[in-house]
Design a protein around this motif. Structure first.
Motif, mmCIF file in Angstrom:
data_model
loop_
_atom_site.group_PDB
_atom_site.id
_atom_site.type_symbol
_atom_site.label_atom_id
_atom_site.label_comp_id
_atom_site.label_asym_id
_atom_site.label_seq_id
_atom_site.Cartn_x
_atom_site.Cartn_y
_atom_site.Cartn_z
ATOM 1 N N THR A 58 20.415 10.702 9.882
ATOM 2 C CA THR A 58 21.018 10.517 11.211
ATOM 3 C C THR A 58 22.467 10.063 11.099
ATOM 4 O OG1 THR A 58 20.119 8.269 11.329
ATOM 5 C CG2 THR A 58 18.815 10.035 12.343
ATOM 6 N N GLY A 59 23.065 10.362 9.952
ATOM 7 C CA GLY A 59 24.489 10.099 9.787
ATOM 8 C C GLY A 59 24.823 8.825 9.037
ATOM 9 N N GLY A 60 23.820 8.065 8.656
ATOM 10 C CA GLY A 60 24.071 6.838 7.912
ATOM 11 C C GLY A 60 23.896 7.051 6.416
ATOM 12 N N ARG A 61 23.639 5.981 5.738
ATOM 13 C CA ARG A 61 23.398 6.038 4.305
ATOM 14 C C ARG A 61 21.932 5.772 4.017
ATOM 15 N NH1 ARG A 61 28.328 2.749 1.483
ATOM 16 N NH2 ARG A 61 29.115 4.614 0.475
ATOM 17 N N LYS A 62 21.447 6.324 2.932
ATOM 18 C CA LYS A 62 20.086 6.055 2.494
ATOM 19 C C LYS A 62 20.035 4.611 1.992
ATOM 20 C CE LYS A 62 16.509 7.469 -0.668
ATOM 21 N NZ LYS A 62 16.137 8.263 -1.816
ATOM 22 N N LEU A 63 19.099 3.841 2.513
ATOM 23 C CA LEU A 63 18.927 2.456 2.061
ATOM 24 C C LEU A 63 17.785 2.392 1.068
ATOM 25 C CD1 LEU A 63 19.140 0.585 5.483
ATOM 26 C CD2 LEU A 63 20.931 0.821 3.772
ATOM 27 N N CYS A 64 17.926 1.547 0.067
ATOM 28 C CA CYS A 64 16.825 1.367 -0.870
ATOM 29 C C CYS A 64 15.753 0.494 -0.222
ATOM 30 C CB CYS A 64 17.308 0.773 -2.186
ATOM 31 S SG CYS A 64 17.983 -0.883 -2.069
ATOM 32 N N ARG A 65 14.548 0.590 -0.745
ATOM 33 C CA ARG A 65 13.420 -0.158 -0.177
ATOM 34 C C ARG A 65 13.709 -1.652 -0.122
ATOM 35 N NH1 ARG A 65 9.102 2.770 -4.074
ATOM 36 N NH2 ARG A 65 9.010 4.783 -3.029
ATOM 37 N N THR A 66 14.303 -2.192 -1.172
ATOM 38 C CA THR A 66 14.553 -3.634 -1.204
ATOM 39 C C THR A 66 15.527 -4.049 -0.101
ATOM 40 O OG1 THR A 66 16.233 -3.338 -2.934
ATOM 41 C CG2 THR A 66 14.022 -3.947 -3.645
ATOM 42 N N SER A 67 16.501 -3.220 0.210
ATOM 43 C CA SER A 67 17.442 -3.536 1.293
ATOM 44 C C SER A 67 16.730 -3.587 2.631
ATOM 45 C CB SER A 67 18.560 -2.494 1.356
ATOM 46 O OG SER A 67 19.351 -2.539 0.202
ATOM 47 N N SER B 204 0.847 -1.193 0.000
ATOM 48 C CA SER B 204 0.000 0.000 0.000
ATOM 49 C C SER B 204 0.884 1.245 0.000
ATOM 50 C CB SER B 204 -0.901 0.005 1.239
ATOM 51 O OG SER B 204 -0.117 0.204 2.404
ATOM 52 N N LYS B 205 0.279 2.393 -0.287
ATOM 53 C CA LYS B 205 1.037 3.648 -0.244
ATOM 54 C C LYS B 205 1.608 3.884 1.153
ATOM 55 C CE LYS B 205 -0.507 6.714 -3.780
ATOM 56 N NZ LYS B 205 0.022 7.967 -4.137
ATOM 57 N N LYS B 206 0.835 3.529 2.173
ATOM 58 C CA LYS B 206 1.285 3.708 3.557
ATOM 59 C C LYS B 206 2.527 2.861 3.832
ATOM 60 C CE LYS B 206 -0.479 3.521 8.266
ATOM 61 N NZ LYS B 206 -1.635 3.241 9.119
ATOM 62 N N GLN B 207 2.551 1.631 3.329
ATOM 63 C CA GLN B 207 3.704 0.753 3.527
ATOM 64 C C GLN B 207 4.926 1.271 2.783
ATOM 65 O OE1 GLN B 207 1.586 -2.698 2.162
ATOM 66 N NE2 GLN B 207 1.423 -3.545 4.231
ATOM 67 N N ILE B 208 4.732 1.785 1.583
ATOM 68 C CA ILE B 208 5.838 2.360 0.812
ATOM 69 C C ILE B 208 6.376 3.602 1.518
ATOM 70 C CG2 ILE B 208 6.449 3.520 -1.356
ATOM 71 C CD1 ILE B 208 4.527 1.508 -2.742
ATOM 72 N N CYS B 209 5.472 4.418 2.048
ATOM 73 C CA CYS B 209 5.907 5.608 2.792
ATOM 74 C C CYS B 209 6.707 5.215 4.033
ATOM 75 C CB CYS B 209 4.708 6.462 3.182
ATOM 76 S SG CYS B 209 3.980 7.356 1.800
ATOM 77 N N LEU B 210 6.318 4.139 4.692
ATOM 78 C CA LEU B 210 7.073 3.660 5.858
ATOM 79 C C LEU B 210 8.498 3.286 5.455
ATOM 80 C CD1 LEU B 210 7.384 2.723 8.800
ATOM 81 C CD2 LEU B 210 6.425 0.533 8.091
ATOM 82 N N LEU B 211 8.636 2.553 4.352
ATOM 83 C CA LEU B 211 9.976 2.192 3.875
ATOM 84 C C LEU B 211 10.793 3.434 3.548
ATOM 85 C CD1 LEU B 211 9.102 -0.811 1.536
ATOM 86 C CD2 LEU B 211 10.150 -0.920 3.798
ATOM 87 N N ASP B 212 10.155 4.420 2.920
ATOM 88 C CA ASP B 212 10.853 5.664 2.579
ATOM 89 C C ASP B 212 11.262 6.439 3.829
ATOM 90 O OD1 ASP B 212 10.616 5.058 -0.114
ATOM 91 O OD2 ASP B 212 8.877 6.363 -0.430
ATOM 92 N N GLU B 213 10.400 6.436 4.850
ATOM 93 C CA GLU B 213 10.728 7.121 6.102
ATOM 94 C C GLU B 213 11.913 6.461 6.796
ATOM 95 O OE1 GLU B 213 9.683 9.996 7.573
ATOM 96 O OE2 GLU B 213 8.737 10.287 5.619
ATOM 97 N N ILE B 214 11.942 5.145 6.810
ATOM 98 C CA ILE B 214 13.084 4.434 7.401
ATOM 99 C C ILE B 214 14.356 4.801 6.658
ATOM 100 C CG2 ILE B 214 14.130 2.148 7.725
ATOM 101 C CD1 ILE B 214 11.232 1.091 8.183
ATOM 102 N N SER B 215 14.271 4.831 5.339
ATOM 103 C CA SER B 215 15.424 5.179 4.514
ATOM 104 C C SER B 215 15.914 6.595 4.823
ATOM 105 C CB SER B 215 15.043 5.049 3.036
ATOM 106 O OG SER B 215 16.127 5.413 2.227
ATOM 107 N N LYS B 216 14.973 7.538 4.920
ATOM 108 C CA LYS B 216 15.341 8.926 5.206
ATOM 109 C C LYS B 216 15.977 9.057 6.586
ATOM 110 C CE LYS B 216 11.696 10.950 2.422
ATOM 111 N NZ LYS B 216 10.400 11.653 2.464
ATOM 112 N N LYS B 217 15.425 8.344 7.578
ATOM 113 C CA LYS B 217 15.992 8.404 8.932
ATOM 114 C C LYS B 217 17.428 7.901 8.939
ATOM 115 C CE LYS B 217 11.784 8.048 11.671
ATOM 116 N NZ LYS B 217 10.984 7.213 12.586
ATOM 117 N N CYS B 218 17.678 6.841 8.180
ATOM 118 C CA CYS B 218 19.056 6.333 8.091
ATOM 119 C C CYS B 218 19.982 7.424 7.563
ATOM 120 C CB CYS B 218 19.121 5.116 7.175
ATOM 121 S SG CYS B 218 18.347 3.638 7.826
ATOM 122 N N ARG B 219 19.554 8.068 6.510
ATOM 123 C CA ARG B 219 20.386 9.079 5.847
ATOM 124 C C ARG B 219 20.589 10.311 6.719
ATOM 125 N NH1 ARG B 219 18.611 12.622 0.871
ATOM 126 N NH2 ARG B 219 20.534 13.759 0.521
#
Length: 75
Positions: free
Chosen positions: A29-38, A12-27
């Motif tokens: 907060t000093g880490g790297r942006k992770l792709c959704r598949t990772s 769902s769009k909500k699930q995709i947004c969750l993956l994107d939010e996790i990715s953004k938080k990684c980036r």
């Protein structure tokens, strides 16, 4: 590197947004942006370490509850 097998999953769009939010938080907060598949692969690898009781599971919701119970018992 192991050969990867591709599969499509419906999210769902909500699930995709969750993956994107996790990715953004990684980036951001000093880490790297992770792709959704990772992120999905990491979730699956973590779930694979659990002893999930799947006996008589009849729905996605029931499986999710068993999964969460296994995560709680793992900690």
């Amino acid at each position: 590197m192991k050969k990867k097998h591709w599969t499509c999953i419906g999210l769902s769009k909500k699930q995709i947004c969750l993956l994107d939010e996790i990715s953004k938080k990684c980036r951001f907060t000093g880490g790297r942006k992770l792709c959704r598949t990772s992120i999905v692969r990491a979730f699956l690898k973590a779930a694979g370490k659990l002893d999930i009781d799947v006996s008589r599971v009849r729905s996605e919701e029931e499986f999710r509850e068993r999964l969460l119970e296994s995560f709680r018992n793992y900690c």
